[in-house]
Design a protein around this motif. Sequence first.
Motif, mmCIF file in Angstrom:
data_model
loop_
_atom_site.group_PDB
_atom_site.id
_atom_site.type_symbol
_atom_site.label_atom_id
_atom_site.label_comp_id
_atom_site.label_asym_id
_atom_site.label_seq_id
_atom_site.Cartn_x
_atom_site.Cartn_y
_atom_site.Cartn_z
ATOM 1 N N ASN A 1 21.186 -4.547 -42.839
ATOM 2 C CA ASN A 1 22.030 -4.041 -41.757
ATOM 3 C C ASN A 1 23.526 -4.246 -41.998
ATOM 4 N N PRO A 2 24.127 -3.353 -42.704
ATOM 5 C CA PRO A 2 25.578 -3.423 -42.858
ATOM 6 C C PRO A 2 26.248 -2.977 -41.562
ATOM 7 N N ARG A 3 27.595 -3.103 -41.548
ATOM 8 C CA ARG A 3 28.317 -2.603 -40.380
ATOM 9 C C ARG A 3 28.226 -1.084 -40.316
ATOM 10 N N MET B 1 27.898 3.067 -52.922
ATOM 11 C CA MET B 1 27.416 2.635 -51.622
ATOM 12 C C MET B 1 25.893 2.581 -51.594
ATOM 13 N N VAL B 2 25.273 3.546 -52.222
ATOM 14 C CA VAL B 2 23.819 3.544 -52.283
ATOM 15 C C VAL B 2 23.344 2.326 -53.076
ATOM 16 N N TRP C 1 27.955 3.423 -42.903
ATOM 17 C CA TRP C 1 27.419 4.792 -42.767
ATOM 18 C C TRP C 1 28.535 5.809 -42.709
ATOM 19 N N VAL C 2 29.636 5.408 -42.109
ATOM 20 C CA VAL C 2 30.792 6.319 -42.073
ATOM 21 C C VAL C 2 31.252 6.620 -43.491
ATOM 22 N N LEU D 1 33.863 -4.180 -49.423
ATOM 23 C CA LEU D 1 32.545 -4.802 -49.362
ATOM 24 C C LEU D 1 32.560 -6.027 -48.471
ATOM 25 N N ARG D 2 33.610 -6.804 -48.630
ATOM 26 C CA ARG D 2 33.750 -8.031 -47.849
ATOM 27 C C ARG D 2 33.610 -7.727 -46.360
ATOM 28 N N TYR D 3 34.237 -6.625 -45.972
ATOM 29 C CA TYR D 3 34.165 -6.264 -44.558
ATOM 30 C C TYR D 3 32.825 -5.622 -44.223
ATOM 31 N N VAL D 4 32.452 -4.613 -44.992
ATOM 32 C CA VAL D 4 31.283 -3.811 -44.639
ATOM 33 C C VAL D 4 30.004 -4.639 -44.630
ATOM 34 N N PHE D 5 29.832 -5.515 -45.635
ATOM 35 C CA PHE D 5 28.590 -6.266 -45.735
ATOM 36 C C PHE D 5 28.744 -7.697 -45.224
#
Lengths: 455, 299, 759
Positions: free
Chosen positions: A24-26, A419-420, A30-31, A271-275
């Motif tokens: 579950n990333p932020r 991203m994938v 998905w954006v 990445l730091r933010y998203v994950f």
Amino acid sequence: MGKDIREDIAWAQINNDVLKSLENPRKLYWVILFAAMLVFSVGVGCEIYQYNVGLGAANMDNPHMWGLYIATFIFWIGMSHSGTLLSAILHLMHADWRKPIYRFAEAMTTFSLMTAGLFVMVHLGRLWQFYYAVPYPSERWTWPNFQSPLLWDAMAIFTYLSSSVIFLYIGSIPDFAIARDNIHPGWRKKLYSILALGWEGTDRQWRNFRVTYLTVACFLIPLAVSVHSIVASDFAMSQQPGWHVTSFPPYFVAGALYSGCAAIITLFIILRYVFKFEEYMTLPILKKTVRLTFAIAMVWTYLNCIEFTATWYSHDQVAKDVLIQKATGPYAPFFWGMIFCGSVVPFAMMVKKWQTSIPVMFAVSLLLNVGMWLERWMIVAPTYSHGYYPWTWDHNQWPSLIQWGIVFGSFGWFTLLFMVFCKIVPSVSMYEVKEMVYHRSLAKKKEELGLEGGH
Amino acid sequence: MSVSNLLQNWSTFRHEHPINDKPHAEIKWAMTIDLDTCIGCNACSVACYAENNLPVVGKEKYAHGQSMHWIRIERYWGETEVKEEYDPNSNFDMVQQDFQADQGAQFLPMLCQQCEAAPCETVCPVGATNHTEDGLNSQIYNRCIGSRYCSANCPFKVRYFNWWNYPEQENAWPEPLPLQLNPDLTVRTKGVMEKCTFCKQRTYTARNNARSEGRPVHDGDVQTACQQSCPTNAISFGNLVDPEARVAKQWEQQQVDLAKEKQEKDEKADNKLRGYRILEELRPYPSIMYLERVRESAV
Amino acid sequence: MIENGFDETTSHSAKPQSEGQAAGYNRRDFLKTLGWGGTAVALSGCGNTSIENGKETVVSYVEPTDYQIPSIGVYYNSTCAQCDAGCNIMGRVREGRVLKLEGNPNSPVNRGKLCGLGQAGVQAHYNPDRVRQPLLKGEAITWDKALGLIAEKLNGVKGEEVAFLTGTMSGHVRALLGNYMDALGSKNHFVYEAVSPAVERAANKKMYGVSMPRYRIDKAKVVLSFGADFLGAWISPVNFSQQYAQFRKGSRPEGRGVLVQIEPKMSLTGANADRWIAARPGTEGMLALALINALGTAGLSIPTDVTAVVKDYTPERVSLDTGVSFEQINRLAKLLKERSPSLILAGGAAEGYAHGTQNAMAIALLNHVLGNVGKTVEAAAGVPFPQIAPIPGSRSALTALGNGLASGKYKVVFTYGANPVYSAPAVSKFSENFSKAGFKVAFAQYLDETALAADLVLPLDSAMEEWATEVPEYMAAPEGNVGYAQLSVRQPLMGRLYPDTRGAGDILLALLKQRKADEYKGFEDFYAYLQSAIMKNKAALGGADCADDKFWNDTLGSAILPLKGVAGSISAKPAIAGFALPAPVTADASYPLRLIPSISHSMRDGRNANEPWLQESPDPMTTIVWDSWVEIHPKTAAQLGIREGDIVEVTSKSGSIKSQAYLFPGIHPDAVSVPMGYGHQAMGRYAKGVGANVFAMLDPVYDKETGELAYHETSVKISKTGERIIIVKEEGPARGSQVGRKKIAVKVSADKVDLSKEV
């Protein structure tokens, strides 16, 4: 300076945090993924059009035989270098701080190489015959031309790409095992079971793993240097003014590391933010990366000066004209833009406060990459516009929207792949972070005991 | 298809033209263009369109620099006045006012120079451009993948790329214009490089005819299309190896040596010869010798 | 003659079309399918997959016919129809298709060479925009109906109510047309050429006694040309280019010749001159007379009557009038005196004035004074058959026709080989007058402006399909054969592309049959007529000892019939009372610039504008393609604030055009130049809408003696429209051309080079 990583993170916590990134990333993830798909589809549309009508759609001409495609190709090749730098070179140097970030850097290497490879294809007039450049056995004894730097290039890229993939894969095996053991049943569990190759974490496996990983790392380092030297040969081995420069191979390698490091900073922040990797991708690590980048920026600037002075004092009037034209002609905004982004902007990295400022570094890293992209364009285009044969000079050529569209689309393609990847493969190396934590706690313990030699 | 085969094969086609190489045994095609008699009339260029199936690209594509003339006529003005510190970037308003027309203009037909050490040949990744045994840079359309490296490395920029599928372009050959196409050579499709071949279809026919008659090719057996049409006979073409050929005589008389990047006569103060090769100092060893334009100063 | 065989054995002629049909198949279809097969071969490279389309029509190579060898190109001789020079050509024919035109090596006219314009003849033939059927007001009709309609319209019409407008005509088509006009009882045959040396003919007639002498550029040590663009578009350019090649040879006995060109706008010839001099437009005659004075001062003996005539034109005064420096005049005189023989030529740029004939005569006088007449100006022989001799075209013919049309006296008007609706100045209101004619019939290959204005359009064969003969007006001769004349044969190089086109000869024959059925019923077609006309005169044509078949085959094989020419004689200097050479006009403040409509070597008067090779081959001087342009001297442009690519409006009293400005150092600062031949409103996809039509804006000023339109008498003003474009030209937008030339296009002074030993 703060700690690279907290020494009191439990190993289970590490597993948990990293594996969460697969689940579950932020929302931003998905954006980004969706935006990347959109951008990529623009590129695909442009390429389909170009494929059908011919390369004229790119608005290249005689003498502008190569355009943004080759410039962007070099850009992506360059981007790939820092992954190897972080994962292989720093591995050999036992730089512990690389551990949380090398995995995605290595992935970046692989994907930017794949993107670069695409540009070779997109650039070809007859894409459907690209395999002629491959030395496959043929009844008719037709070989590719082994004298051509372009062929060396194709081989170097292919070798580098395959080695990178192997390196990336080998380094991920223990993590695949962790994922296999922790993920809920489903297709991914099956996938990780296969990818983990039966990893059980026995001593023997670890021993073999270490040796293999080290060997591939050693193998990869010369490759990384050679691949961009060979790309440089495409230009340096030719006879054209502005290209025929002895210092091009190191110049290209430095430029490659430079743009790669800048890209790592960008992706680090994303990445730091998203994950939610704040625990692992810590600001001290960012600071180290920034300092490394700054050092490379200065090397690049120095090599730039060498190139210009060598041309200036070479008595090669034509090459000199190309340089003057580059700096004062229609390309001047881009040329000076490159100098600004590549040699002036990095000084922002000297400001201590900014070294750990996420927004500043994000902006700086993007600017650096813009500069590096411009650098590649400024290598390719001005020589064409102002070559040996004055009758054919053409200062007005401008790439068509199709060309821009494909360049634009390539960023979508890269981001999409990346991203994938991050969603499927643990983008932080769990076992190495554990090592790092262990080393930290060991050092801390030693400090507490007042022993010497902690690191 | 073993490695030793590959290496053997490799060594047989690797040459260092024109030095350290076996001399052209029978034929080395070469050309001379006399700039004093060239009047710039474009007859050669039209002949080339007719002979070699060159597409008409139309105004828009011409504007984009995508024209396909294998031989182009360049026009230069008098030489006394371009300022040393010219501004290479002012695209329109360059020192035109200083162009001098008192001695007329100068014309220069520029076509593939069929270099002996051709920069284009070494860089082609697939070996689509090769040196033939009669001294030409051949271009194998079917082999070409369109990397355009050859053109990138060509100092003269005389290679022309099929940016579009010209046979299908509206300007090129609407019906019934395709009936004019020369069946001796192909029409090139999009994505391949092409260039002057010294009318290979003509030279090969001449060689075949000579062979079937059991004799060597004589001077005059073959004319290139540009040479044939030239109203002032400014172009001569032939076999440089044949001492009887006009071209060979001209090269000898002008003391231009194919295998030198600097001609000895140019070093001499009393040089009264006017043969020269363009960008010779880059060592491509071009096969076309130009004769300088002569102007009477007494008037 | 086999492929690439440049041996001079005669080739066999293409057979007349009727024979193929007699053999039981339609030869034309056969040719077309085979031709198609050849195309398929041509297209098969590089993955083009269209081979499969239409494979059912491909005829196997194993069924050859006796006049085709599959895959072998055969050369048939014929005569070029692209301009009036009448070059002898050979067409390479393969599998029934004509592929490429070359010069006929046996021709004294072009000696194996062919200009770009001539080579584009195949594109006139294969042109996608040809008229394919008779058209009545745009509707396709049958030939029977078309011919019936003409008969009907001519019914009851008096001879003087019929007019026939053609371009320059000669040979048997001309003879047939003459017969037709006689049968109609009409004398209204107007021979019109928009661009013709008519002024020169008149001046030559007065000064040399012949209207078209033979010029020996190859024998001259100096050629001083007053605006004669003999390398580009003047009279017989390929012949002159060949002579020029000799003239420039350092190894010939006379040494390398020196060319001086005097003209206000640099032509192709001017570009090749050792010295190009831009005298003030219209002062060329004066300059010639000043040269005579200067020659006298330099010690040349000048006849006293000439001295009297030229004494007012002192170099000092003329130098002021012409803008050519006093020193320059003396230098020229010195050169002409030292190097003899020389040759002085007068061309369009000196003749396009109200005093054009006077200018040309003054220039011709220089030839007399220098003793060139008889040496480099020779009398050419004429053809012994006056009914096939060329009727040279002129511009004044159109004026005459226009007057008649305006009065409404013509009920039926035919046009053939002329496009006056396009090339007549707007002020002459030709197209309006033309519409007053009752019934207008155009013989046309394209739907050009005139054909569109006609009621009935009759589709013509191309020059690769028709039978005709031609006598060149400028009669070149082989070396040493002064009395040579020739009749050139034009024969089909392949079958018709379209079944419903006809040769002009065939149409005229059909029309004649309407009038004199009995006389002409023996001739099935024009081919039969031509054959019988030539065979009847076999003895006079040098075939007395030759069998009929052989003679005819030889005639078609070589396509050149040498004739025993009627010797012309060139006269000694005539008595000249004086010249009426006006002082240069002071500029009209509202129209300060002189317009020079330039004749491009390939576009000429615009009749070939629909041939794409010509549109795409750059103008040699400006390197512009696919458009017209306005040449302006950089100084003038700087004064007016005009930069390259500005769209400017050029306005005369009679009209205006808009086109792109090109800064051009080879033009007099008081002049601007616009090329002719562009700006078609019809004709076809390659010509229509390309550039601007300069004919439309010419002022109606005429040469006082010949009535020719004075092309250079139009004054204009020029203004920016504010629009600016990048000019499409070969030169490239960076103009880098001028930088690298020291290394690339090298020029050397004649005294620094030894040409005598050159091969």
